[in-house]
Design a protein around this motif. Structure first.
Motif, PDB file in Angstrom:
ATOM      1  N   ARG A 179      -1.366  -1.801   3.876  1.00 18.21           N
ATOM      2  CA  ARG A 179      -2.092  -2.653   4.828  1.00 18.21           C
ATOM      3  C   ARG A 179      -1.446  -2.487   6.198  1.00 18.21           C
ATOM      4  NH1 ARG A 179       0.719  -5.741   1.217  1.00 18.21           N
ATOM      5  NH2 ARG A 179       2.523  -6.855   2.026  1.00 18.21           N
ATOM      6  N   PRO A 180      -2.137  -2.918   7.232  1.00 13.93           N
ATOM      7  CA  PRO A 180      -1.535  -2.821   8.570  1.00 13.93           C
ATOM      8  C   PRO A 180      -0.274  -3.680   8.658  1.00 13.93           C
ATOM      9  CG  PRO A 180      -3.888  -3.272   8.726  1.00 13.93           C
ATOM     10  CD  PRO A 180      -3.516  -3.414   7.272  1.00 13.93           C
ATOM     11  N   ARG A 181       0.684  -3.178   9.393  1.00 12.18           N
ATOM     12  CA  ARG A 181       1.913  -3.932   9.680  1.00 12.18           C
ATOM     13  C   ARG A 181       1.659  -4.737  10.952  1.00 12.18           C
ATOM     14  NH1 ARG A 181       6.545   0.723   8.693  1.00 12.18           N
ATOM     15  NH2 ARG A 181       5.945   1.176   6.539  1.00 12.18           N
ATOM     16  N   LEU A 182       1.289  -5.975  10.758  1.00 12.82           N
ATOM     17  CA  LEU A 182       0.853  -6.815  11.870  1.00 12.82           C
ATOM     18  C   LEU A 182       1.755  -8.035  12.013  1.00 12.82           C
ATOM     19  CD1 LEU A 182      -1.281  -7.625  14.033  1.00 12.82           C
ATOM     20  CD2 LEU A 182      -2.524  -8.763  12.173  1.00 12.82           C
ATOM     21  N   VAL A 183       2.180  -8.295  13.246  1.00  7.68           N
ATOM     22  CA  VAL A 183       2.904  -9.513  13.587  1.00  7.68           C
ATOM     23  C   VAL A 183       2.099 -10.230  14.652  1.00  7.68           C
ATOM     24  CG1 VAL A 183       4.989 -10.485  14.644  1.00  7.68           C
ATOM     25  CG2 VAL A 183       5.179  -8.565  13.073  1.00  7.68           C
ATOM     26  N   VAL A 184       1.906 -11.525  14.448  1.00  4.49           N
ATOM     27  CA  VAL A 184       1.237 -12.356  15.449  1.00  4.49           C
ATOM     28  C   VAL A 184       2.262 -13.347  15.980  1.00  4.49           C
ATOM     29  CG1 VAL A 184      -0.633 -13.986  15.916  1.00  4.49           C
ATOM     30  CG2 VAL A 184      -0.985 -12.121  14.282  1.00  4.49           C
ATOM     31  N   LEU A 185       2.451 -13.319  17.293  1.00  3.90           N
ATOM     32  CA  LEU A 185       3.320 -14.265  17.981  1.00  3.90           C
ATOM     33  C   LEU A 185       2.409 -15.219  18.739  1.00  3.90           C
ATOM     34  CD1 LEU A 185       6.087 -15.210  19.175  1.00  3.90           C
ATOM     35  CD2 LEU A 185       5.722 -13.517  20.978  1.00  3.90           C
ATOM     36  N   GLY A 186       2.501 -16.497  18.415  1.00  6.44           N
ATOM     37  CA  GLY A 186       1.584 -17.437  19.041  1.00  6.44           C
ATOM     38  C   GLY A 186       2.229 -18.766  19.380  1.00  6.44           C
ATOM     39  N   THR A 187       1.530 -19.508  20.217  1.00 12.10           N
ATOM     40  CA  THR A 187       1.935 -20.863  20.568  1.00 12.10           C
ATOM     41  C   THR A 187       0.725 -21.774  20.441  1.00 12.10           C
ATOM     42  OG1 THR A 187       1.485 -20.457  22.923  1.00 12.10           O
ATOM     43  CG2 THR A 187       3.764 -20.168  22.175  1.00 12.10           C
ATOM     44  N   ARG A 188       1.005 -23.050  20.194  1.00 11.82           N
ATOM     45  CA  ARG A 188      -0.058 -24.044  20.108  1.00 11.82           C
ATOM     46  C   ARG A 188       0.565 -25.423  20.275  1.00 11.82           C
ATOM     47  NH1 ARG A 188      -0.199 -26.810  15.348  1.00 11.82           N
ATOM     48  NH2 ARG A 188       1.037 -25.995  13.637  1.00 11.82           N
ATOM     49  N   LEU A 189      -0.274 -26.399  20.545  1.00 15.72           N
ATOM     50  CA  LEU A 189       0.172 -27.779  20.584  1.00 15.72           C
ATOM     51  C   LEU A 189      -0.079 -28.374  19.214  1.00 15.72           C
ATOM     52  CD1 LEU A 189       1.329 -30.026  22.341  1.00 15.72           C
ATOM     53  CD2 LEU A 189      -1.011 -30.701  22.891  1.00 15.72           C
ATOM     54  N   GLY A 190       0.979 -28.864  18.585  1.00 14.18           N
ATOM     55  CA  GLY A 190       0.854 -29.423  17.249  1.00 14.18           C
ATOM     56  C   GLY A 190       0.311 -30.834  17.274  1.00 14.18           C
ATOM     57  N   GLU A 191      -0.142 -31.286  16.123  1.00 12.09           N
ATOM     58  CA  GLU A 191      -0.633 -32.663  15.990  1.00 12.09           C
ATOM     59  C   GLU A 191       0.463 -33.672  16.290  1.00 12.09           C
ATOM     60  OE1 GLU A 191      -2.459 -33.160  12.168  1.00 12.09           O
ATOM     61  OE2 GLU A 191      -3.793 -31.450  12.470  1.00 12.09           O
ATOM     62  N   ASP A 192       1.709 -33.232  16.180  1.00 11.34           N
ATOM     63  CA  ASP A 192       2.846 -34.106  16.462  1.00 11.34           C
ATOM     64  C   ASP A 192       3.147 -34.202  17.958  1.00 11.34           C
ATOM     65  OD1 ASP A 192       3.813 -31.546  16.887  1.00 11.34           O
ATOM     66  OD2 ASP A 192       5.415 -31.674  15.410  1.00 11.34           O
ATOM     67  N   GLY A 193       2.361 -33.525  18.792  1.00  9.20           N
ATOM     68  CA  GLY A 193       2.566 -33.551  20.234  1.00  9.20           C
ATOM     69  C   GLY A 193       3.632 -32.590  20.718  1.00  9.20           C
ATOM     70  N   LYS A 194       4.192 -31.806  19.808  1.00  9.60           N
ATOM     71  CA  LYS A 194       5.220 -30.841  20.185  1.00  9.60           C
ATOM     72  C   LYS A 194       4.593 -29.465  20.354  1.00  9.60           C
ATOM     73  CE  LYS A 194       9.052 -33.209  17.988  1.00  9.60           C
ATOM     74  NZ  LYS A 194      10.220 -33.086  17.105  1.00  9.60           N
ATOM     75  N   VAL A 195       5.228 -28.663  21.181  1.00 11.96           N
ATOM     76  CA  VAL A 195       4.813 -27.278  21.353  1.00 11.96           C
ATOM     77  C   VAL A 195       5.359 -26.492  20.167  1.00 11.96           C
ATOM     78  CG1 VAL A 195       5.013 -25.229  22.795  1.00 11.96           C
ATOM     79  CG2 VAL A 195       4.729 -27.478  23.861  1.00 11.96           C
ATOM     80  N   HIS A 196       4.497 -25.726  19.525  1.00 14.39           N
ATOM     81  CA  HIS A 196       4.869 -24.920  18.365  1.00 14.39           C
ATOM     82  C   HIS A 196       4.794 -23.440  18.738  1.00 14.39           C
ATOM     83  CE1 HIS A 196       4.242 -28.008  15.002  1.00 14.39           C
ATOM     84  NE2 HIS A 196       4.075 -28.657  16.142  1.00 14.39           N
ATOM     85  N   LEU A 197       5.759 -22.680  18.294  1.00  8.06           N
ATOM     86  CA  LEU A 197       5.728 -21.228  18.382  1.00  8.06           C
ATOM     87  C   LEU A 197       5.758 -20.714  16.955  1.00  8.06           C
ATOM     88  CD1 LEU A 197       7.336 -18.765  20.705  1.00  8.06           C
ATOM     89  CD2 LEU A 197       7.859 -18.505  18.274  1.00  8.06           C
ATOM     90  N   PHE A 198       4.927 -19.718  16.659  1.00  8.70           N
ATOM     91  CA  PHE A 198       4.922 -19.162  15.307  1.00  8.70           C
ATOM     92  C   PHE A 198       4.968 -17.644  15.352  1.00  8.70           C
ATOM     93  CE2 PHE A 198       0.460 -19.602  16.445  1.00  8.70           C
ATOM     94  CZ  PHE A 198      -0.097 -18.397  16.041  1.00  8.70           C
ATOM     95  N   VAL A 199       5.555 -17.076  14.307  1.00  8.77           N
ATOM     96  CA  VAL A 199       5.593 -15.632  14.093  1.00  8.77           C
ATOM     97  C   VAL A 199       5.065 -15.409  12.682  1.00  8.77           C
ATOM     98  CG1 VAL A 199       7.046 -13.583  13.905  1.00  8.77           C
ATOM     99  CG2 VAL A 199       7.538 -15.305  15.668  1.00  8.77           C
ATOM    100  N   ARG A 200       3.888 -14.792  12.592  1.00  5.28           N
ATOM    101  CA  ARG A 200       3.236 -14.548  11.302  1.00  5.28           C
ATOM    102  C   ARG A 200       3.222 -13.041  11.052  1.00  5.28           C
ATOM    103  NH1 ARG A 200      -1.364 -17.332  12.027  1.00  5.28           N
ATOM    104  NH2 ARG A 200      -2.363 -15.584  13.054  1.00  5.28           N
TER     105      ARG A 200
END
Length: 168
Positions: free
Chosen positions: A55-76
């Motif tokens: 399968r493709p070797r894919l990394v997604v780096l993202g940010t979002r505002l969580g329901e907790d009001g905190k800024v979230h950064l994720f690496v999938r």
């Protein structure tokens, strides 16, 4: 961090996509320490896909505002993933799933994030791979800047700055 790691990602044939949310509140923290966390998460994601050929070797780096009001950064990633029951073990000092690993990167990363009043966690993806995320409380100008890990409070400097778009 993306520019710094682009050579490693290319050598490992990893495609990096970003999903950076607009309009996120400012967060404050030690820029160097937070960059270290992001670099560790990106390198781990890349390492988790070294043996992936179906399968493709894919990394997604993202940010979002969580329901907790905190800024979230994720690496999938679409790597080998981990057993869901072992998720917390990943953050233990000297525990590693890598043949060449020392087992301190995620432990240190969690300490850095927690010293910023945040949280770092891992989740197995529904499909292949895993997602590592961390959250940090937004930095309101009326608040004091976040404390150093030693507990001392300092004003923003070049290495301790408010970061637009959540993280940089």
């Amino acid at each position: 961090m993306v520019a710094l790691l682009s050579g490693d990602l290319q050598r490992n044939k990893v495609l990096l996509q970003t999903q950076l949310a607009d309009g996120l509140p400012l967060v404050g923290g030690d820029r160097v320490q937070l960059q270290q966390v992001i670099m560790n998460l990106l390198r781990n994601a890349s390492d988790a896909m070294v043996t992936v050929d179906d399968r493709p070797r894919l990394v997604v780096l993202g940010t979002r505002l969580g329901e907790d009001g905190k800024v979230h950064l994720f690496v999938r990633d679409t790597g080998i993933g981990f057993d869901a029951q072992g998720a917390e073990r990943l953050f233990e000092a000297f525990y590693t799933t890598k043949a060449e690993g020392m087992g301190i990167g995620l432990s240190v990363s969690r300490s850095i994030v927690e010293s910023h009043g945040g949280r770092l966690w891992a989740e197995a993806n529904v499909g292949p791979g895993s997602t590592f995320s961390f959250s940090i409380h937004e930095y309101l100008r009326a608040e004091s800047p976040p404390a150093h890990p030693s507990g001392a409070i300092s004003a923003p400097t070049s290495s301790r700055a408010s970061i637009q778009r959540g993280f940089s």
